[in-house]
Design an enzyme around this catalytic site. Structure first.
Site, short mmCIF file in Angstrom:
data_model
loop_
_atom_site.label_atom_id
_atom_site.label_comp_id
_atom_site.label_asym_id
_atom_site.label_seq_id
_atom_site.Cartn_x
_atom_site.Cartn_y
_atom_site.Cartn_z
N GLY A 12 -10.76 -63.05 -35.58
CA GLY A 12 -9.52 -63.63 -36.09
C GLY A 12 -9.14 -63.21 -37.49
CG ASN A 14 -5.58 -58.17 -37.20
OD1 ASN A 14 -4.96 -57.56 -38.06
ND2 ASN A 14 -6.52 -57.60 -36.47
CG HIS A 110 -3.77 -49.14 -31.63
ND1 HIS A 110 -4.75 -49.47 -30.71
CD2 HIS A 110 -4.00 -47.85 -31.98
CE1 HIS A 110 -5.53 -48.41 -30.51
NE2 HIS A 110 -5.10 -47.42 -31.27
C1 GRF Z 1 -10.47 -54.86 -35.16
O1 GRF Z 1 -11.07 -53.98 -34.24
C2 GRF Z 1 -9.16 -54.34 -35.53
O2 GRF Z 1 -9.20 -52.99 -35.86
C3 GRF Z 1 -8.41 -54.64 -34.27
O3 GRF Z 1 -8.83 -55.94 -33.94
C4 GRF Z 1 -10.11 -56.13 -34.44
C5 GRF Z 1 -10.13 -57.29 -35.38
O4 GRF Z 1 -10.10 -58.44 -34.62
N1 GRF Z 1 -7.00 -54.50 -34.36
P1 GRF Z 1 -9.82 -59.84 -35.29
O5 GRF Z 1 -8.39 -59.89 -35.73
O6 GRF Z 1 -10.76 -59.99 -36.46
O7 GRF Z 1 -10.14 -60.82 -34.18
#
Ligand code: GRF
Length: 214
Positions: A12, A14, A110
């Site tokens: 999480g 992001n 992505h």
């Molecule tokens: C990482 O692999 C990032 O590059 C990709 O999602 C993963 C991060 O996941 N887009 P989260 O957001 O920490 O759950």
């Protein structure tokens, strides 16, 4: 306010970038209505709870196939009257039905500069391994609308990240997240919620200047 659901499966980070940007007023006209996790163990759930966002679990592992899982997810999104869906580290591929229902209303992040190093199988560390193996000098991240073809939808924002000679997949993954993913995903959400994204065929036009952002 645009009712927004964030789909998560893992740590999480992001999601956290969205929560923080929203808290600092950097995302305009957005209501973080729900976080929906495909994994009951995801740490993203705690992040959402700590931020006071309602959490729902649609456990991918209890559904026999993509269609039944996507249908359950779609029912929940309709129930909550969600307008925008954001895939933030979300690991499942969704059915035609769900993607169609949220056409031009579902955003994914992505960790490469699409159309390079993307498509089926390019996820997690594998993206960065492939980037380093190929020897490109820059990589980055892409925020795009979701279509039925994996990582192929109209591109909203991209940000480039430099590759260092001593990078490992892990160091590169971290830098791509910090310098690109965590910046352009909240920005793309804000642009959508301000209704500043106009899609013509596969070209996304951004209305108004980006110079005045944040
Ligand atoms: C990482 O692999 C990032 O590059 C990709 O999602 C993963 C991060 O996941 N887009 P989260 O957001 O920490 O759950």
């Amino acid at each position: 306010m645009v009712k927004t659901a964030i789909l998560v499966s893992g740590g999480g980070t992001n999601l956290q970038s969205i929560i923080d940007a929203n808290l600092f007023g950097e995302i305009k006209n957005c209501e973080l209505t729900a976080v929906i996790s495909s994994n009951p163990e995801a740490y993203a759930i705690e992040r959402a709870q700590y931020a006071g966002i309602p959490v729902y679990i649609v456990d991918r592992s209890i559904f026999p196939n993509r269609q039944s899982f996507s249908k359950a997810l779609l029912d929940k999104l309709i129930d909550l009257e969600i307008e925008l869906v954001v895939c933030a580290g979300f690991k499942s591929i969704l059915s035609h039905l769900l993607v169609k229902a949220f056409e031009n209303r579902m955003i994914n992040i992505h960790p490469s500069l699409i159309p390079a190093f993307c498509g089926p199988g390019f996820n997690g560390l594998r993206v960065h391994e492939a980037v380093l193996d190929y020897g490109v000098k820059v990589t980055g991240a892409t925020a795009h609308f979701v279509t039925e073809v994996v990582d192929d939808g109209p591109i909203i924002l991209q940000k480039a990240v430099e590759i260092y000679e001593d990078d490992t997949p892990q160091t590169l993954q971290r830098r791509v997240m910090e310098e690109a993913e965590w910046k352009i995903l909240p920005e793309a959400i804000s642009l959508f919620c301000q209704r500043r994204l106009v899609i013509e065929e596969r070209i996304v036009r951004i209305m108004g200047s980006l110079d005045n952002e944040s």
